[in-house]
Scaffold this active site. Structure first.
Site, PDB file in Angstrom:
ATOM      1  N   ASP A  14       8.443  -1.280  -1.958  1.00 36.60           N
ATOM      2  CA  ASP A  14       8.724  -2.452  -2.785  1.00 36.60           C
ATOM      3  C   ASP A  14      10.189  -2.825  -2.622  1.00 36.60           C
ATOM      4  OD1 ASP A  14       8.012  -4.554  -4.416  1.00 36.60           O
ATOM      5  OD2 ASP A  14       8.256  -3.452  -6.286  1.00 36.60           O
ATOM      6  N   GLY A  15      10.457  -4.095  -2.834  1.00 28.31           N
ATOM      7  CA  GLY A  15      11.815  -4.598  -2.785  1.00 28.31           C
ATOM      8  C   GLY A  15      12.085  -5.435  -4.017  1.00 28.31           C
ATOM      9  N   GLU A  49      11.999  -6.324   0.678  1.00 25.47           N
ATOM     10  CA  GLU A  49      10.603  -5.951   0.951  1.00 25.47           C
ATOM     11  C   GLU A  49      10.481  -5.457   2.396  1.00 25.47           C
ATOM     12  OE1 GLU A  49       8.167  -5.713  -1.153  1.00 25.47           O
ATOM     13  OE2 GLU A  49       8.517  -7.154  -2.773  1.00 25.47           O
ATOM     14  N   ASP A  97       3.281  -4.940  -1.812  1.00 21.99           N
ATOM     15  CA  ASP A  97       2.874  -6.119  -2.586  1.00 21.99           C
ATOM     16  C   ASP A  97       3.483  -7.395  -1.987  1.00 21.99           C
ATOM     17  OD1 ASP A  97       5.550  -6.032  -3.369  1.00 21.99           O
ATOM     18  OD2 ASP A  97       5.119  -5.623  -5.469  1.00 21.99           O
ATOM     19  N   HIS A 127       2.990  -5.212  -9.936  1.00 25.10           N
ATOM     20  CA  HIS A 127       3.045  -5.165 -11.400  1.00 25.10           C
ATOM     21  C   HIS A 127       1.639  -5.166 -12.000  1.00 25.10           C
ATOM     22  CE1 HIS A 127       7.291  -5.763 -10.828  1.00 25.10           C
ATOM     23  NE2 HIS A 127       7.019  -6.817 -10.088  1.00 25.10           N
ATOM     24  N   ASP A 136       8.869   0.037  -7.370  1.00 29.93           N
ATOM     25  CA  ASP A 136       9.582  -1.026  -8.079  1.00 29.93           C
ATOM     26  C   ASP A 136      10.720  -0.434  -8.910  1.00 29.93           C
ATOM     27  OD1 ASP A 136       9.830  -3.862  -9.054  1.00 29.93           O
ATOM     28  OD2 ASP A 136       9.393  -2.864 -10.961  1.00 29.93           O
TER      29      ASP A 136
END
Length: 157
Positions: free
Chosen positions: A7-8, A45, A68, A118, A128
């Site tokens: 994740d970024g 990301e 994501d 999320h 995250d």
């Protein structure tokens, strides 16, 4: 089989940003993260995937990357990035990171899986947390030199 969760995050987009990565292979588990003082969410990301693949010690691994980021997954799975290479990335952002990505991507057999962000996916939520924490660690933020140079040329910095 190696699993990489990524994740970024960026606050301000552009602004301070970070990435979070989980590597998992059987009983082996490792978390990686890092932050930059000025970057974008898409860069982070992509950086997360680069860092995850770069952490693998030997080539030829079967890897599943969970992300994501539609930006990253669609660019690879729909083969857009390979077209961008043929056109020299004309009009495309993040050439520097895409070139780094392609170097490590080609070393392995990589499959991408999109996960909804999320949405209580434990590894995505942890990535995250790592990314956000890295972006907020003001004393350890690196300089995303390529991005800042491009922003300076365009008068945005």
């Amino acid at each position: 089989m190696i699993e990489i969760f990524t994740d970024g995050a960026a606050s301000g987009n552009p602004g301070p940003g970070g990435y979070g990565v989980i590597l998992r292979a059987g009983a082996h588990y490792k978390e990686l993260s890092g932050g930059y003082r000025m970057t974008t969410n898409n860069r982070m990301e992509l950086m997360a995937v680069i860092v995850g693949l770069s952490a693998l010690k030997s080539p030829g691994q079967q890897v599943t990357v969970f992300s994501d980021s539609k930006y990253v997954i669609d660019s690879v799975e729909k083969k857009w990035v390979f077209g961008w290479v043929r056109t020299g990335f004309k009009g495309k952002k993040n050439k520097d990171l895409w070139m780094r990505f392609l170097q490590v991507y080609r070393l392995h057999e990589v499959k991408f899986v999109w996960v909804k962000g999320h949405n209580n996916h434990p590894e995505n939520e942890r990535c995250d947390q790592l990314a956000v924490a890295a972006s907020r660690n003001r004393t350890a933020l690196a300089i995303d030199a390529e991005f800042e140079a491009e922003q300076g040329k365009s008068g945005l910095l």
